[in-house]
Design a protein around this motif. Structure first.
Motif, short mmCIF file in Angstrom:
data_model
loop_
_atom_site.label_atom_id
_atom_site.label_comp_id
_atom_site.label_asym_id
_atom_site.label_seq_id
_atom_site.Cartn_x
_atom_site.Cartn_y
_atom_site.Cartn_z
N LYS A 130 100.64 -27.26 -13.43
CA LYS A 130 100.28 -25.93 -12.98
C LYS A 130 99.25 -25.98 -11.85
O LYS A 130 99.15 -25.06 -11.06
N LEU A 131 98.48 -27.07 -11.78
CA LEU A 131 97.47 -27.22 -10.72
C LEU A 131 98.08 -27.52 -9.36
O LEU A 131 97.48 -27.23 -8.33
N ILE A 132 99.26 -28.08 -9.35
CA ILE A 132 99.87 -28.53 -8.10
C ILE A 132 100.10 -27.36 -7.15
O ILE A 132 99.78 -27.44 -5.97
N ILE A 133 100.62 -26.26 -7.62
CA ILE A 133 100.91 -25.11 -6.76
C ILE A 133 99.65 -24.55 -6.10
O ILE A 133 99.62 -24.36 -4.89
N CYS A 141 92.56 -17.42 -2.40
CA CYS A 141 94.01 -17.50 -2.18
C CYS A 141 94.71 -18.25 -3.31
O CYS A 141 95.76 -17.82 -3.78
N CYS A 142 94.12 -19.34 -3.77
CA CYS A 142 94.70 -20.07 -4.89
C CYS A 142 94.70 -19.22 -6.15
O CYS A 142 95.66 -19.23 -6.92
N ILE A 175 95.68 -26.02 0.43
CA ILE A 175 95.77 -26.90 1.60
C ILE A 175 96.58 -26.24 2.71
O ILE A 175 96.20 -26.28 3.88
N PHE A 176 97.67 -25.60 2.35
CA PHE A 176 98.50 -24.91 3.34
C PHE A 176 97.74 -23.76 4.00
O PHE A 176 97.79 -23.60 5.22
N ILE A 177 97.03 -22.98 3.21
CA ILE A 177 96.26 -21.86 3.75
C ILE A 177 95.17 -22.37 4.70
O ILE A 177 94.96 -21.84 5.78
N PHE A 178 94.47 -23.43 4.29
CA PHE A 178 93.43 -24.01 5.15
C PHE A 178 94.05 -24.52 6.45
O PHE A 178 93.49 -24.33 7.53
N TRP A 179 95.20 -25.15 6.36
CA TRP A 179 95.90 -25.65 7.55
C TRP A 179 96.26 -24.47 8.47
O TRP A 179 96.10 -24.58 9.68
N THR A 191 96.16 -21.98 13.58
CA THR A 191 96.49 -20.72 14.25
C THR A 191 95.27 -20.07 14.90
O THR A 191 95.39 -18.99 15.45
N GLN A 192 94.14 -20.74 14.82
CA GLN A 192 92.88 -20.20 15.34
C GLN A 192 92.42 -18.95 14.59
O GLN A 192 91.52 -18.25 15.05
N LEU A 193 93.05 -18.63 13.46
CA LEU A 193 92.59 -17.55 12.60
C LEU A 193 91.18 -17.86 12.11
O LEU A 193 90.38 -16.95 11.87
#
Length: 184
Positions: free
Chosen positions: A14-17, A101-102, A23-27, A32-34
């Motif tokens: 359950k931790l993997i998602i 977000c997580c 990591i995806f959100i941080f990327w 995107t310079q957001l």
């Protein structure tokens, strides 16, 4: 077969998602310079000010007479580093947003119900822990700079904080998931 049936392994799955989502959100923030817009928000400024204040108070509590002028933390004359500048990136806005977000990703998972009271308790503990983890990170970076100098301070800044944050997230989610998620 043992791994698939193990309750602890199921919690780790359950931790993997959330980790992948974080990591995806941080990327996304960085590529995107957001990130630039987030760092200019009032929340980022408040978090930065609190980080400076908590760090100075903690250093003084440890017997290191630190002061600050704005976001510049000034160390005693005998220190190996004379000062550090705390900008919005150091204030913990990234780790705060990754945590939020997580948390949202966890709550949106299908097949589970989450009572509102548990959401409130877990989110408050998670946010507080995320902020405290960031304060500890900045205090450690300052202490390393004061006692060991610039080179080790930059290494600590670049790597130890990430390890500390991941350790916090892992511990939090490991405990919180079994508390939060109840199968429908």
């Amino acid at each position: 077969m043992f791994i698939q049936e193990s309750e602890k392994f199921q919690i780790l799955r359950k931790l993997i998602i959330p980790f992948i989502a974080g990591i995806f959100i941080f990327w996304i923030f960085l590529t995107t310079q957001l990130d630039i817009y987030i760092l200019q928000t009032p929340l980022a400024n408040i978090m930065t000010d609190l980080t400076v204040l908590v760090t100075v108070l903690a250093l003084n509590g440890l017997g290191i007479l630190a002061t600050h002028q704005g976001n510049l933390i000034i160390f005693p004359a005998a220190s190996k580093v004379s000062s550090v500048y705390i900008d919005a990136r150091c204030g913990g806005i990234h780790s705060f947003l990754i945590f939020v977000c997580c948390f949202i990703v966890i709550l949106l998972r299908e097949g589970y119900t989450v009572p509102r009271r548990k959401i409130a308790i877990s989110s408050l503990i998670g946010i507080a822990g995320t902020l405290v983890t960031n304060y500890i990170r900045v205090i450690i970076v300052c202490l390393v700079g004061i006692f060991y100098g610039t080179e080790l301070m930059f290494w600590t800044h670049n790597y130890a904080g990430f390890a500390l944050f991941l350790t916090w997230l892992t511990a939090f989610w490991y405990l919180a998931l079994s508390y939060l998620l109840q199968e429908k």
